[in-house]
Design a protein around this motif. Structure first.
Motif: not given
Length: 196
Positions: A2-10, A36-44
């Protein structure tokens, strides 16, 4: 597998003097300790979104402004979201509300969580954000991280302390872990449902 969920930290504030970067970095580091998840910082700040001026949301017709389309394409990369929420006058920032309005399809059937900061830990802003998320057909999570009161003053420059986030981590980490556990469950559940 199963693919790990990719989560944006906005990061939901765009002010020059915002405090958001400090809790956003702490949230990213805390989240990245998991596997168990991947994370990326997303800056407005990186998207230069105009005030919403489309004839309708992209639920009903494609957006015409290329800046809105770029934002929508970025959101589409993710399976869920953690919003870094400042409380302004008992609500979320205008920049965050505008960013939410600039997309629709990309939010649908994905979980959202929040890390809020303010006098009462941005509790009122997060509650408002959850009602907006319902209208955008997201899955708002009950657990959240709230940085407020004396703990906020320890780490905020205006509080006189400007201490590192590690000073308040013992207070925040249990809530963060509960929120991330819930986010992982809902991200996997909604990914499976969207795949059908």
């Amino acid at each position: 597998m199963t693919q790990k969920p990719k989560i944006a930290i906005i990061i939901g504030s765009t002010r020059d003097t915002r405090f958001a970067d400090k809790p956003a970095q702490w949230m990213l580091e805390t989240a990245q300790a998991r596997d168990d998840m991947e994370f990326e910082l997303v800056d407005l700040r990186d998207f230069d979104l105009p005030l919403f001026n489309e004839p309708a949301s992209n639920k009903w017709m494609p957006s015409s402004d290329p800046r809105a389309v770029k934002w929508q394409q970025k959101l589409a990369e993710f399976d869920g979201y953690i919003f870094i929420v400042a409380e302004y006058n008992h609500s979320i920032t205008g920049a965050l509300k505008n960013a939410l309005d600039q997309a629709y399809n990309e939010w649908v059937r994905k979980p959202m969580a929040a890390f809020g900061y303010g006098g009462v830990g941005a509790a009122r802003a997060i509650e408002h954000l959850r009602t907006i998320a319902v209208e955008l057909q997201m899955v708002p999570l009950r657990p959240a991280v709230h940085l407020g009161g004396g703990e906020l003053m320890k780490v905020h420059p205006l509080g006189g302390g400007d201490a590192p986030m590690s000073e308040v981590a013992p207070v925040l980490t249990p809530s963060a872990n509960e929120m991330l556990d819930d986010l992982a469950w809902w991200a996997k559940a909604t990914m499976a449902a969207r795949a059908v």
